[in-house]
Write an enzyme that holds these catalytic residues in place. Structure first.
Site, PDB file in Angstrom:
ATOM      1  N   LYS A 153       0.819  -1.213   0.000  1.00  0.00           N
ATOM      2  CA  LYS A 153       0.000   0.000   0.000  1.00  0.00           C
ATOM      3  C   LYS A 153       0.854   1.265   0.000  1.00  0.00           C
ATOM      4  CE  LYS A 153      -3.452  -2.732  -0.132  1.00  0.00           C
ATOM      5  NZ  LYS A 153      -2.927  -4.022   0.313  1.00  0.00           N
ATOM      6  N   TYR A 200     -12.084 -14.968   2.490  1.00  0.00           N
ATOM      7  CA  TYR A 200     -11.124 -13.896   2.745  1.00  0.00           C
ATOM      8  C   TYR A 200     -10.656 -13.926   4.202  1.00  0.00           C
ATOM      9  CZ  TYR A 200      -9.141  -9.334   3.652  1.00  0.00           C
ATOM     10  OH  TYR A 200      -8.286  -8.334   4.046  1.00  0.00           O
ATOM     11  N   TYR A 253      -2.814 -12.587   2.535  1.00  0.00           N
ATOM     12  CA  TYR A 253      -2.483 -12.269   1.138  1.00  0.00           C
ATOM     13  C   TYR A 253      -1.257 -13.038   0.631  1.00  0.00           C
ATOM     14  CZ  TYR A 253      -5.585  -8.241   1.829  1.00  0.00           C
ATOM     15  OH  TYR A 253      -6.655  -7.434   2.095  1.00  0.00           O
TER      16      TYR A 253
END
Ligand SMILES: *Cc1c(COP(=O)(O)O)cnc(C)c1O
Length: 333
Positions: free
Chosen positions: A48, A262, A288
């Site tokens: 990010k 998720y 992830y």
């Protein structure tokens, strides 16, 4: 085709290293390298941070004083956004979605959440399935009511501005490979809110670099994920003046490794975390990069990468490991 015309705040540690993974390569029978975007430097780093350089550029140019964003409870995006806000003396208002349904103490309070608090973010939590865009608007409105100027960053920082960070990464990786005289046959990355994958697709397409990218999905099914990534890659390339260079076939996602959902960890994810840690000293994350490595391991064992030199993009997230302490610890005994 230059990124220089977009406002950018500089705080990432770039370029991130590109390193061989000899011991993992030997185990999997494929030549594997790792692009260390876990080392971007901002409060633990992660993918990010590259997006935030461009998002902060736009926020600061517009005179914003408060960043407003959202994510799952153990969001790495929220942690890095809170850190960026702190660095520029801005407020940070975040909405955390209880997306995984976990009520474990560590999930709700440790890992990234602890760091969000340390970094001074104002946090509110909403139930799974909440309208997160509406929540962002509500928070922005309360900033305005206080006389402040909000800048809304979508989940994962995944819009065209954020994706520029990964256009830049694609160009950085290509230059690095050229310098090292290294041919890259494929890039493998986790793909979630799509900005990373889309920026890479647009970046390689604009550079004329014919390097296929395989996104390993962490949430949505393949058709949805590929459509999201393609749409954002196209919009990003259009913003850079070359939409015609991005075609639909450039976006490939394999969403067979999501497991139960998720942020939900299974044995194969834990095996992937262990293997990366114990062969290369690399810390992956449960949501992830660990799931992407689960996919990479399975595909390598199926012979999918035979004869290829594959670069794994390490998108970061190890800070989230502590939010999964109670799940991980028994598996490590
Ligand atoms: C957000 C995130 C991703 C996914 O990136 P997107 O741009 O949202 O697709 C991958 N890895 C980590 C560690 C992340 O925090």
């Amino acid at each position: 085709m230059q990124l220089a015309r977009f406002p950018r705040a500089r705080f990432a540690h770039l370029p991130t290293p590109l390193e061989p993974m000899p011991r993992l390569s030997e185990v999997l029978g494929v030549e594997l390298w790792v692009k260390r975007d876990d080392c971007t430097g901002l409060a633990g780093g992660g993918n990010k941070t590259r997006k935030l350089e461009f998002l902060l550029g736009e926020a600061l140019e517009g005179g914003a004083d408060t960043l407003v964003t959202q994510g799952a409870i153990q969001s790495n995006h929220v942690r890095q956004t809170a850190a960026a806000a702190a660095r520029f003396g801005m407020g940070c208002s975040v909405i955390l979605e209880a997306r995984t349904g976990s009520t474990a103490e560590d999930y709700l309070g440790s890992g990234n959440v602890l760091l969000d608090r340390l970094l001074g973010a104002t946090i509110r939590t909403v139930p799974a399935g909440s309208d997160m865009n509406a929540a962002l608007e509500e928070d922005a409105e309360s900033v305005r009511k206080r006389g402040g100027k909000p800048y809304i960053i979508p989940g994962g920082g995944s819009n065209t501005v954020g994706a520029l960070g990964y256009v830049d990464c694609a160009w950085e990786l290509r230059a690095q490979a050229d310098q090292m005289d290294l041919t890259i046959d494929r890039l493998v990355t986790a793909t979630g809110s799509a900005g990373t994958h889309a920026g890479l697709v647009a970046g390689f397409a604009l550079a004329g670099a014919d390097i296929p990218i395989l996104g390993i999905g962490v949430r949505a099914p393949k058709d949805v994920q590929e459509a999201n990534v393609h749409k954002l890659a196209l919009a990003t390339a259009e913003m850079l003046g070359h939409g015609e260079r991005v075609s639909r076939e450039m976006t490939v996602a394999d969403c067979d490794y999501v497991g139960a959902g998720y942020g939900l960890v299974d044995d194969a994810v834990i095996d992937a975390l262990k293997l990366a840690a114990r062969t290369e000293g690399l810390l992956l994350d449960p949501v992830y990069s660990g799931k992407a490595m689960k996919g990479l391991i399975a595909l390598a064992k199926q012979g999918r990468f035979k004869g290829e030199r594959v670069v794994f993009l390490h998108t970061g997230g190890a800070q989230g490991l502590f939010g999964y302490h109670s799940i991980l610890e028994p598996a490590l005994l």
